[in-house]
Design an enzyme around this catalytic site. Sequence first.
Site, PDB file in Angstrom:
ATOM      1  N   ASP A  46      20.118 -27.686  61.793  1.00 11.57           N
ATOM      2  CA  ASP A  46      20.192 -28.544  60.437  1.00 11.57           C
ATOM      3  C   ASP A  46      20.410 -29.955  60.763  1.00 11.57           C
ATOM      4  OD1 ASP A  46      20.241 -26.294  59.518  1.00 11.57           O
ATOM      5  OD2 ASP A  46      22.215 -26.279  58.573  1.00 11.57           O
ATOM      6  N   GLU A 104      19.361 -31.869  63.152  1.00  7.56           N
ATOM      7  CA  GLU A 104      17.840 -32.316  63.664  1.00  7.56           C
ATOM      8  C   GLU A 104      17.275 -32.499  62.235  1.00  7.56           C
ATOM      9  OE1 GLU A 104      16.751 -31.008  68.126  1.00  7.56           O
ATOM     10  OE2 GLU A 104      17.312 -29.228  66.667  1.00  7.56           O
ATOM     11  N   SER A 161       3.345 -12.076  27.557  1.00  2.19           N
ATOM     12  CA  SER A 161       4.363 -11.215  28.302  1.00  2.19           C
ATOM     13  C   SER A 161       4.032 -10.008  28.266  1.00  2.19           C
ATOM     14  CB  SER A 161       5.510 -11.138  27.262  1.00  2.19           C
ATOM     15  OG  SER A 161       5.407 -10.641  25.964  1.00  2.19           O
ATOM     16  N   GLU A 176       4.856  -4.122  41.543  1.00  3.85           N
ATOM     17  CA  GLU A 176       5.639  -5.356  41.945  1.00  3.85           C
ATOM     18  C   GLU A 176       6.876  -5.142  41.333  1.00  3.85           C
ATOM     19  OE1 GLU A 176       3.670  -8.622  40.097  1.00  3.85           O
ATOM     20  OE2 GLU A 176       1.819  -8.252  41.303  1.00  3.85           O
ATOM     21  N   LYS A 228       9.842  -6.606  39.298  1.00  5.65           N
ATOM     22  CA  LYS A 228      10.305  -7.373  38.052  1.00  5.65           C
ATOM     23  C   LYS A 228      11.200  -8.299  38.293  1.00  5.65           C
ATOM     24  CE  LYS A 228       9.775  -7.426  33.079  1.00  5.65           C
ATOM     25  NZ  LYS A 228      10.699  -8.431  32.715  1.00  5.65           N
ATOM     26  N   ASP A 252      14.128 -11.018  37.582  1.00  7.67           N
ATOM     27  CA  ASP A 252      15.029 -11.272  36.433  1.00  7.67           C
ATOM     28  C   ASP A 252      15.610 -12.679  36.547  1.00  7.67           C
ATOM     29  OD1 ASP A 252      15.986 -10.951  33.983  1.00  7.67           O
ATOM     30  OD2 ASP A 252      17.833  -9.737  34.743  1.00  7.67           O
ATOM     31  N   ARG A 271       8.008 -21.207  30.046  1.00 11.65           N
ATOM     32  CA  ARG A 271       7.197 -20.442  29.211  1.00 11.65           C
ATOM     33  C   ARG A 271       7.183 -21.252  27.896  1.00 11.65           C
ATOM     34  NH1 ARG A 271       5.470 -15.329  27.340  1.00 11.65           N
ATOM     35  NH2 ARG A 271       6.771 -15.142  25.491  1.00 11.65           N
ATOM     36  N   GLU A 278       8.593 -16.407  38.937  1.00 12.80           N
ATOM     37  CA  GLU A 278       9.899 -16.226  38.437  1.00 12.80           C
ATOM     38  C   GLU A 278      10.881 -17.133  39.340  1.00 12.80           C
ATOM     39  OE1 GLU A 278       9.843 -14.468  35.782  1.00 12.80           O
ATOM     40  OE2 GLU A 278      11.804 -13.776  35.276  1.00 12.80           O
ATOM     41  N   TYR A 292       3.626 -14.359  40.934  1.00 14.44           N
ATOM     42  CA  TYR A 292       3.103 -13.215  41.155  1.00 14.44           C
ATOM     43  C   TYR A 292       1.913 -13.001  40.308  1.00 14.44           C
ATOM     44  CZ  TYR A 292       6.268 -13.878  37.094  1.00 14.44           C
ATOM     45  OH  TYR A 292       7.063 -14.259  36.053  1.00 14.44           O
ATOM     46  N   LYS A 298       0.209  -3.574  37.655  1.00 17.72           N
ATOM     47  CA  LYS A 298      -0.868  -4.029  37.145  1.00 17.72           C
ATOM     48  C   LYS A 298      -2.331  -3.443  37.684  1.00 17.72           C
ATOM     49  CE  LYS A 298       1.738  -8.404  37.353  1.00 17.72           C
ATOM     50  NZ  LYS A 298       1.950  -9.693  38.282  1.00 17.72           N
ATOM     51  N   LYS A 335      11.027  -1.003  32.860  1.00 20.99           N
ATOM     52  CA  LYS A 335      12.477  -1.279  32.762  1.00 20.99           C
ATOM     53  C   LYS A 335      13.454  -0.311  33.154  1.00 20.99           C
ATOM     54  CE  LYS A 335      13.347  -4.802  30.223  1.00 20.99           C
ATOM     55  NZ  LYS A 335      13.502  -6.253  30.029  1.00 20.99           N
ATOM     56  N   CYS A 369      52.385 -13.627  23.604  1.00 22.58           N
ATOM     57  CA  CYS A 369      51.576 -14.290  24.644  1.00 22.58           C
ATOM     58  C   CYS A 369      52.518 -13.563  25.972  1.00 22.58           C
ATOM     59  CB  CYS A 369      51.567 -15.701  24.926  1.00 22.58           C
ATOM     60  SG  CYS A 369      50.900 -16.277  26.088  1.00 22.58           S
ATOM     61  N   CYS A 419      54.310 -16.506  27.972  1.00 25.53           N
ATOM     62  CA  CYS A 419      55.407 -17.553  27.473  1.00 25.53           C
ATOM     63  C   CYS A 419      55.821 -16.828  26.100  1.00 25.53           C
ATOM     64  CB  CYS A 419      54.639 -18.838  27.074  1.00 25.53           C
ATOM     65  SG  CYS A 419      53.702 -18.798  25.575  1.00 25.53           S
ATOM     66  N   CYS A 475      46.935 -18.077  22.175  1.00 21.24           N
ATOM     67  CA  CYS A 475      48.299 -18.555  22.415  1.00 21.24           C
ATOM     68  C   CYS A 475      48.503 -19.983  21.687  1.00 21.24           C
ATOM     69  CB  CYS A 475      48.834 -18.436  23.579  1.00 21.24           C
ATOM     70  SG  CYS A 475      50.532 -19.258  24.123  1.00 21.24           S
ATOM     71  N   CYS A 488      52.815 -23.412  27.348  1.00 19.96           N
ATOM     72  CA  CYS A 488      52.328 -21.899  28.125  1.00 19.96           C
ATOM     73  C   CYS A 488      51.869 -22.409  29.604  1.00 19.96           C
ATOM     74  CB  CYS A 488      51.266 -21.376  27.110  1.00 19.96           C
ATOM     75  SG  CYS A 488      50.804 -19.547  27.783  1.00 19.96           S
TER      76      CYS A 488
HETATM   77  S1  IVH Z   1       3.194 -10.786  35.363  1.00 18.90           S
HETATM   78  C1  IVH Z   1       0.426 -11.459  31.909  1.00 18.90           C
HETATM   79  N1  IVH Z   1       4.799  -9.917  37.392  1.00 18.90           N
HETATM   80  O1  IVH Z   1       8.483 -10.621  33.077  1.00 18.90           O
HETATM   81  C2  IVH Z   1       1.397 -11.032  32.900  1.00 18.90           C
HETATM   82  N2  IVH Z   1       5.814 -10.744  35.506  1.00 18.90           N
HETATM   83  O2  IVH Z   1       8.388  -9.399  30.501  1.00 18.90           O
HETATM   84  C3  IVH Z   1       2.298 -12.016  33.106  1.00 18.90           C
HETATM   85  N3  IVH Z   1       8.181 -11.312  35.566  1.00 18.90           N
HETATM   86  O3  IVH Z   1       7.271 -13.503  31.335  1.00 18.90           O
HETATM   87  C4  IVH Z   1       3.473 -11.690  33.847  1.00 18.90           C
HETATM   88  N4  IVH Z   1       8.322 -10.251  37.402  1.00 18.90           N
HETATM   89  O4  IVH Z   1       8.843 -13.824  33.618  1.00 18.90           O
HETATM   90  C5  IVH Z   1       4.831 -10.483  36.054  1.00 18.90           C
HETATM   91  N5  IVH Z   1       5.882  -9.267  38.929  1.00 18.90           N
HETATM   92  C6  IVH Z   1       5.953  -9.755  37.932  1.00 18.90           C
HETATM   93  C7  IVH Z   1       6.979 -10.401  37.323  1.00 18.90           C
HETATM   94  C8  IVH Z   1       7.014 -10.575  36.122  1.00 18.90           C
HETATM   95  C9  IVH Z   1       9.235 -10.554  36.651  1.00 18.90           C
HETATM   96  C10 IVH Z   1       8.682 -11.690  34.125  1.00 18.90           C
HETATM   97  C11 IVH Z   1       7.938 -12.728  33.815  1.00 18.90           C
HETATM   98  C12 IVH Z   1       7.326 -12.427  32.357  1.00 18.90           C
HETATM   99  C13 IVH Z   1       7.825 -11.209  31.913  1.00 18.90           C
HETATM  100  C14 IVH Z   1       7.207 -10.365  31.115  1.00 18.90           C
END
Ligand code: IVH
Length: 668
Positions: free
Chosen positions: A34, A36, A83, A113, A115, A117, A136, A173, A225, A288, A312, A406, A409, A424, A430
């Site tokens: 770090d 360097e 989405s 893939e 997903k 968060d 977005r 993401e 992604y 996909k 999900k 409380c 106190c 409170c 307090c």
């Molecule tokens: S693909 C048209 N791949 O989930 C397709 N989305 O509910 C575009 N997300 O807005 C999205 N991991 O923010 C895709 N491996 C993944 C993802 C992913 C998380 C999120 C992304 C998207 C939302 C859709």
Amino acid sequence: MSKENIHQRIIELRSALEDHNYRYYHSSQPVISDLEFDMLMKDLEKLETENPEFFDPNSPTQRVGSDLNKEFEQVRHQYSMLSLSNSYSEEELRDFDQKIRKLTDQKFEYVCELKYDGTSISLRYKNGLLEKAITRGDGTFGDDVTANVRTIRSIPLNLKGIGFLGEFEIRGEILLPFSEFERINNEREELGEQLFANVRNAASGTLKSQKSLVVAERNLDAYFYYLLGENLPEDGHLENLEAARKWGFKISPDTEKCQNMDEVIAFIRKWNTKRFELPVATDGIVIKVNSLSLQQYLGTTAKSPRWAIAYKYKAEQASTILQSVAFQVGRTGAVTPVANLEPVLLAGTTVKRASLHNADIIRNLDLHFGDTVFVEKGGEIIPKITGADPNFRHPMAQPVEFITDCPECGTALIRKEGEAAHYCPNEDGCPPQIKGKMEHFIGRKAMNIDGLGTETIDLLYNEGLIRNIADLYDLRKEQISRLERLGDKSADRILKSLEVSRQVPFEKVLFALGIRFVGETVAKILAHRLINIENIELASLEELTNIDEIGGRIAESVQAYFSKPENIQLVERLKQNGLQMRLDEASLANRSEKLKGLSIIISGTFEKNSRDDLKKMIEQNGGKNVSSISNNTSYLLAGNNIGPSKLEKAKKLKIPIISEEDFQKMID
Ligand code: IVH
């Protein structure tokens, strides 16, 4: 060194630093220390400062962020950001598969893939350089958060390798790793700031921060992604992502090809619990169709593509026994009920406590001591109780009732009309509230007292050495140094820092007092309008509410604070101790009323002044800087590269557009 040699050296350093950066953030295999790394960075910074003609926004030095307060421009997405449709069962997934098979006889593969968060981002690259990063937003327009995104170290600013397109977009993401989330929330707790509820909020809140310096400190990460553009290298989605990985993007290593739905479902089951071992949050799997030509053939609906679906995961539930309920008093006096549970394993961690939020929630759950309860872990910090099973209730079980006094106190608790929380009211007597006030006072954004933290405040309070913020300035070295875990050195540091705090500007002192509803911005406005503490103490309700942005709630709170003799006395003691209780000379000298009553919006980049400076100039001259255009906006102060949507709106509302020069003339 000749200019040419300097430029050459700058280019070498930039490329070396990007390379080390990549090794560190992508493969976690750094080849230099770090220290360097820092030395190389310092060399580059020095050369760049001395030779500003070689400035490059994509230089690794720019990743540290700036402290400029920038509003975000709204930018139209080149490809709208759709989405995904969600599914929650295997059956729904099989339906999805059937629908596609009805539309095509062609053999095809799926890609599964994780997903992630966090918060989604779209990056635009031109000739291998990051050009724009857009959130977005509503899917059509998003916020330009390029300055903030530049600080995320795993995002390439200059692409590596070969074969990338002249122009393309990549989507992914932005994530806040759990470890960072914990660190930030601990820090926020110390500062008395509100905690982030979950990693998703923390990631999107950070990305929308007005200060890229804050973003840079938070160590966000990002996975990509989705590659978009004309003439992508391959017909396969996964193959394109693999190409993108070679250009320097972080692509999830956990993506897999599946030949059919059975394989997809096996993938989903595999990650059901395995995902909790990851350093970042995931909430499902995205499935996909791999072939881009088939994707194109299948097309999209208005909201989401027909070639992809999200699965999900259900929030994990466990059942356990409610042992007791504790009531915690926070710094603001709010009382939070917390359930103590028989320890149970949930989503990879042992859960012993759960939040019960407030009295209504306890009542709605009809909780009794000893109940069998269900706990659920969303992305939240502590799990919540979602229900109790009355079948297992002991006939003599006592219902859980909210306390009336409380626990700290003994004062009777109050509940304000329309509010869920109990408070409170014993603000000044307090212990957690007194300590909370002191912690706020010493915080980084307030008096910034180095060496004092929650624990030291606790110690000093428990020893009876401090009862209010003014007592801090009466502390003597021997009183501090004899305390547990402190010594001469810490005592010196604390005293020095208290000494330095005498120079902290008035607006920060005002904020540090901890008057309810007087946050940083309000303190600044009050300080600049009323100039000294006496004027604020004596201001009538009308005088206060006449100030732009000061509403009745704030004005009443200011008056209530100064109606208490003990507060007047406290402020007097702070003044005697040399704290700044009036606006400094420099701010006073530049004041005028030339822009009184005018609301000005700033947009674009400027040649002579930074946006922060312009904002200050507007305020110092009695004007108001606003962030969105409305009928009430007086002027649009426009610089270079102003966002087209803002310009359009200003023209539509017939708002006069002025340049930096025009503005200067107005205040000269
Ligand atoms: S693909 C048209 N791949 O989930 C397709 N989305 O509910 C575009 N997300 O807005 C999205 N991991 O923010 C895709 N491996 C993944 C993802 C992913 C998380 C999120 C992304 C998207 C939302 C859709």
